[in-house]
Design a protein around this motif. Structure first.
Motif, short mmCIF file in Angstrom:
data_model
loop_
_atom_site.label_atom_id
_atom_site.label_comp_id
_atom_site.label_asym_id
_atom_site.label_seq_id
_atom_site.Cartn_x
_atom_site.Cartn_y
_atom_site.Cartn_z
N LEU C 49 18.70 124.12 26.79
CA LEU C 49 18.56 125.58 26.82
C LEU C 49 19.62 126.23 25.92
O LEU C 49 19.32 127.14 25.14
CB LEU C 49 18.69 126.09 28.26
N LEU C 50 20.85 125.73 26.02
CA LEU C 50 21.92 126.29 25.19
C LEU C 50 21.63 126.07 23.72
O LEU C 50 21.86 126.94 22.88
CB LEU C 50 23.27 125.67 25.56
N ARG C 51 21.11 124.87 23.42
CA ARG C 51 20.82 124.58 22.01
C ARG C 51 19.67 125.43 21.49
O ARG C 51 19.63 125.78 20.31
CB ARG C 51 20.51 123.10 21.83
N LEU C 52 18.74 125.75 22.39
CA LEU C 52 17.64 126.64 21.99
C LEU C 52 18.17 128.05 21.73
O LEU C 52 17.78 128.70 20.76
CB LEU C 52 16.57 126.68 23.08
N ILE C 53 19.09 128.49 22.58
CA ILE C 53 19.65 129.83 22.39
C ILE C 53 20.43 129.90 21.09
O ILE C 53 20.35 130.87 20.34
CB ILE C 53 20.56 130.22 23.59
N ALA C 54 21.14 128.81 20.77
CA ALA C 54 21.92 128.78 19.54
C ALA C 54 21.04 128.46 18.34
O ALA C 54 21.53 128.36 17.22
CB ALA C 54 23.04 127.75 19.64
N ALA C 55 19.74 128.25 18.59
CA ALA C 55 18.77 127.92 17.53
C ALA C 55 19.12 126.63 16.81
O ALA C 55 18.81 126.47 15.64
CB ALA C 55 18.61 129.06 16.54
N GLN C 56 19.77 125.72 17.51
CA GLN C 56 19.92 124.38 16.93
C GLN C 56 18.63 123.60 17.15
O GLN C 56 18.35 122.64 16.45
CB GLN C 56 21.08 123.63 17.59
#
Lengths: 260, 153, 266
Positions: C49-56
C-alpha cells in the motif's frame, strides 16, 4: 507441439530480458544527470573499488602468465633453434588474446561479482527504493557510476596485464634462460603492429568491459532481494559474464584477425 | 581524508594504465613517435608472390628501406602486383635494379630484397621494377628437380 | 470524531502481483494531519500500500489521490516533485551504507535544496537532536544498533520537512524501550510539524496507542475503518480475532489445501 511452444515462450522470455536489460542500460546512462561534482566523486569512488582493488590480482596473474608463456615457448622454440622468437610469441599471444580475455575473466570474478552483490544488497536493504523515495533516480545515482567505472577500468587493467606479462616473460627468457636481449626485443618489434595488435587488443578489452559490467549491474539490479537471490545473481554474473567474454572473443577474433 | 586517498590511488591507477599503453606502443610494437616518414611508391610484378604479406619489409643489403603497401592481382597479365613504399631519403635506386622475394631463415617471414643495378637513372614515384624474381615455392623446386633428373636419364 | 480533510484517497484499487490478487477493490482515506495506522495480518500487502501511494508500484485499476493529485498519472519529473513532499521510513531503515549518519541525513537536502554546507550541517544536527542521536553523527550505519538506525532513518525521512511521512513496520524487531521511543517520536513529529503520518504495522498495542485513524486490511479488502476507539469496540469477528490474536477464527489456522498450494510448490 508442447515442446515447440515452450521453446517459443523461452525465446520470447529471452528477448524480453535482453530488451529490458537494454532499456535499463540506456536509462541509467542517458537520464537526467546528477550534479557534476557529485557525479565525479561517485565515479572516482567506483574507479577505486572496481579498478584499484583489482590491480593486485591483475598484476600478479599477468606476471605469472608471462613467465609461464616464456618458459613453455622457449622449450618448444629451442627445438627449432629460434628461441629469440620467444619475444614475438609472448607479445602476440598476450596482446591479442590472453591479456583481454584473462583480465576480463578475472574482472568478472573480482569486480563483477562484487558489483552484483553490492547492488543486490542495496536492493535488499531498500536503499534503492529509498533513493527513489527521495526523488533521486537510483539508475543514475547507483548504476551509472558503477557501469562507467567498469567500462573504463577493464581496458586499463588489460594494458597493465600485457605490460607486466611481457616484463615477466622478459625476466624469464633473457635473465634466466639466456635469450639474447636485443634479439628478444627486435623480433618482438618486427612482428607486433601497433594498430592490428595493440589497438585491436584494446578494442577487445573495451567490448568485454561493456559486456561484463552490463551483466554485473543488471543482475544486481534485477536480483531477488533475498540472501539466496543475491547469491544466485552473483553466480549468474560470473557464469554469464565468462560465457559472454568467450563468445565475444571468438566473434571479435574472427573479425579482427580472421584474414591473417 | 578518506576520499583524498581514494583519489590518489585512482590517479595512480590511471597513470599506470597510460604508462602501460605507452610501454606497449614504444617498447613492444616499436612505434616511433616521429612524424610519418616521407616515402615514394614503386611497383613490381611477380609471377608468384608466394606468401608475401602486406607490410612485409623491403631491404637493400639487409637494411630495411621500406614496406609493402598492397598486393593485388594484375588481371591482364595474371601476375601479382606489389606496391611498396620506399623511404624518401633512399632516392638513389637505379632503374635497372632487380627485386626478389626472400625468406628470413628456413621458416621465417617473406620479405623483399632489392639488388642494385648500374643505370644512371634512378627510380621515382610510381616507377616499376621489371626485373623480378618470384618466391621459391617448394613444390615447384621439387618438380623441376624431378623433371631434370628424368630428362638426364 | 470531526470529519477532517483527506490527504490521501485510495479509490477502488485492485492490484495483483505474480498472478496473486493482493488488493481486491480497496478504498480508504487518510486524513490530513493525523496519524493513520494501517493494520492487518502478515501477507496482506500493507507495505505494498505504501509503495502504491509513493507510486513505486502501479495499481491494475483504481486511483490514488495524494493531496488531490493522481500520482500514477504524473510524469516522472512531476512524480519526483511529489515524492519530495513524502518521507518514508523503511522497515530496514535503508540507510546508505557508504555514507556516515550525518551524510545520510544531509543527502536529501544536498540533492534537492540550494542550501550551503553550513546551513545543511545546522539542519542535520537539529534533526539528529530531535531523534536524540546528536552524538552519533559521525558513525557509519554498520556501527548502529537496529533501533538507532531506525531513528536515523526517521531523521532522514523528515529532513526535507515533508507533508507526509510513511512508516513501514516501525516497531518490528524493536525492544520495548526502542518501541516506546519510536511511539513518542512519531507522535511528537506529527503534532509539532502538522505532518500527516501513515503507519503500517501489525503491532496492535503500539499502533492503537498512537493512531487517530485505523484501517484494518485482510484478504485484500478493508474490513474495518474508523477511529481507534471505534475499532476497539468493533464486534466484527475478523477484527476481534486480529486484535486479540486468537489462533483460530475467520482466518483459519490451517493454510487452505487447494490448487494454489500446488502452484506454489512448482
Amino acid at each position: 507441439m508442447k515442446s515447440i511452444s515452450l521453446l517459443g515462450a523461452a525465446l520470447l522470455d529471452w528477448f524480453e530480458a535482453v530488451g529490458r536489460a537494454g532499456i535499463f542500460l540506456a536509462q541509467s546512462i542517458f537520464r537526467v544527470p546528477v550534479r557534476f561534482n557529485e557525479a565525479v566523486r561517485l565515479l572516482v569512488q567506483q574507479l577505486y573499488s572496481v579498478g584499484v582493488l583489482s590491480l593486485v590480482i591483475v598484476v600478479v596473474s599477468g606476471a605469472f602468465i608471462g613467465m609461464v608463456l616464456a618458459l613453455q615457448g622457449y622449450s618448444i622454440l629451442a627445438k627449432f633453434g629460434s628461441e629469440e622468437a620467444v619475444g614475438q610469441l609472448l607479445a602476440l599471444s598476450l596482446l591479442r588474446e590472453l591479456a583481454p580475455v584473462v583480465t576480463a575473466l578475472l574482472f568478472a570474478g573480482r569486480a563483477g561479482s562484487s558489483l552484483t552483490a553490492e547492488i543486490g544488497l542495496m536492493k535488499a536493504t531498500e536503499q534503492l527504493s529509498s533513493f527513489e523515495m527521495m526523488g533521486v533516480d537510483p539508475l543514475r545515482r547507483v548504476i551509472a557510476p558503477r557501469f562507467i567505472a567498469g567500462v573504463i577500468c577493464l581496458p586499463l587493467l588489460s594494458l597493465i596485464f600485457s605490460a607486466t606479462g611481457i616484463m615477466g616473460g622478459y625476466v624469464v627468457s633473457v635473465n634466466w634462460l639466456g635469450v639474447h636481449d636485443g634479439a628478444f626485443w627486435s623480433q618482438m618489434q618486427q612482428s607486433v603492429y601497433f594498430d592490428t595488435d595493440i589497438i585491436n587488443g584494446f578494442i577487445k578489452a573495451l567490448c568485454f568491459s561493456v559486456a561484463v559490467t552490463w551483466i554485473a549491474v543488471y543482475q544486481g539490479y534485477e536480483c531477488v532481494p533475498t540472501s539466496e537471490g543475491i547469491g544466485k545473481a552473483t553466480t549468474r554474473t560470473v557464469v554469464l559474464g565468462s560465457l559472454a567474454i568467450l563468445a565475444l572473443d571468438f566473434v571479435l577474433t574472427a573479425a579482427m584477425f580472421g584474414d591473417f | 581524508m578518506r576520499s583524498k586517498r581514494t583519489e590518489l590511488f585512482v590517479g595512480c591507477f590511471i597513470v599506470l594504465g597510460v604508462l602501460a599503453f605507452v610501454y606497449l606502443a614504444v617498447q613492444v610494437s616499436g612505434l616511433a613517435f616521429s612524424a610519418k616518414k616521407d616515402s615514394y611508391q614503386i611497383v613490381a610484378r611477380f609471377d608468384d608472390i608466394g606468401g608475401l604479406t602486406n607490410r612485409a619489409k623491403v631491404t637493400i643489403a639487409g637494411v630495411t628501406v621500406g614496406s609493402v603497401e598492397s598486393i593485388v592481382l594484375d588481371k591482364e597479365l595474371y601476375m601479382g602486383l606489389v606496391t611498396m613504399n620506399i623511404d624518401a631519403d633512399v632516392d638513389n635506386i637505379p632503374l635497372d635494379s632487380s627485386i626478389a622475394i626472400l625468406t628470413s631463415g628456413l621458416l621465417g617471414e617473406k620479405y623483399l630484397g632489392l639488388s642494385i643495378g648500374a643505370d644512371d637513372e634512378m627510380l621515382g614515384n610510381g616507377d616499376e621494377i621489371y626485373d623480378t624474381q618470384s618466391a621459391l615455392v617448394l613444390e615447384t623446386l621439387i618438380s623441376q628437380f624431378l623433371f631434370k633428373s628424368d630428362s638426364e636419364d | 470524531m470531526a470529519v477532517t480533510e483527506a490527504y490521501i484517497k485510495v479509490q477502488n484499487v485492485r492490484f495483483s502481483r505474480g498472478g496473486r490478487m493482493i488488493y481486491d477493490d480497496v478504498s480508504l482515506t487518510i486524513p490530513k494531519g493525523k496519524i493513520t495506522a494501517v493494520m492487518g495480518p502478515s501477507g496482506t500487502g500493507k507495505t505494498t500500500l505504501l509503495r502504491l501511494i509513493a507510486a513505486q508500484l502501479t495499481p491494475d485499476s483504481g486511483t490514488i489521490l495524494v493531496d488531490g493529485q493522481n500520482v500514477h498519472a504524473l510524469s516522472r519529473s512531476a512524480l519526483y516533485k511529489v515524492r519530495k513532499k513524502m518521507g518514508m521510513l523503511f522497515q530496514s531503515g535503508a540507510l546508505f551504507s557508504d555514507m556516515s549518519v550525518a551524510e545520510n541525513i544531509a543527502f536529501p537536502m544536498e540533492e534537492h535544496t540550494k542550501l550551503t554546507r553550513d546551513e545543511i550541517a545546522t539542519i542535520v544536527s537539529s534533526k539528529l537532536h530531535s531523534v536524540g542521536l546528536r552524538g552519533a553523527a559521525s558513525l557509519m550505519p554498520s556501527e548502529l544498533s537496529g533501533g538507532m538506525a531506525r531513528r536515523v532513518a526517521l531523521a532522514r525521512a523528515i529532513a526535507l520537512d515533508p507533508e507526509l511521512v510513511m512508516y513501514d513496520e516501525p516497531f518490528t524487531g524493536q525492544d520495548p524501550i526502542s518501541k516506546g521511543v519510536l511511539v513518542k517520536l512519531i507522535r511528537q513529529l506529527n503534532d509539532d510539524a502538522n505532518i500527516t503520518s501513515v503507519l503500517v504495522s501489525h503491532d496492535v498495542e503500539e499502533s492503537l496507542s498512537i493512531a487517530d485513524h485505523v484501517c484494518i486490511l485482510s484478504g485484500g479488502t478493508v474490513i474495518a475503518e474508523g477511529s481507534a476507539a471505534e475499532i476497539q469496540a468493533s464486534s466484527d469477528p475478523q477484527v476481534v480475532q486480529f486484535l486479540k490474536g486468537e489462533p483460530d477464527g475467520p482466518v483459519p489456522f490451517h493454510y487452505p489445501e487447494d490448487k494454489h498450494s500446488e502452484e506454489a510448490v512448482i
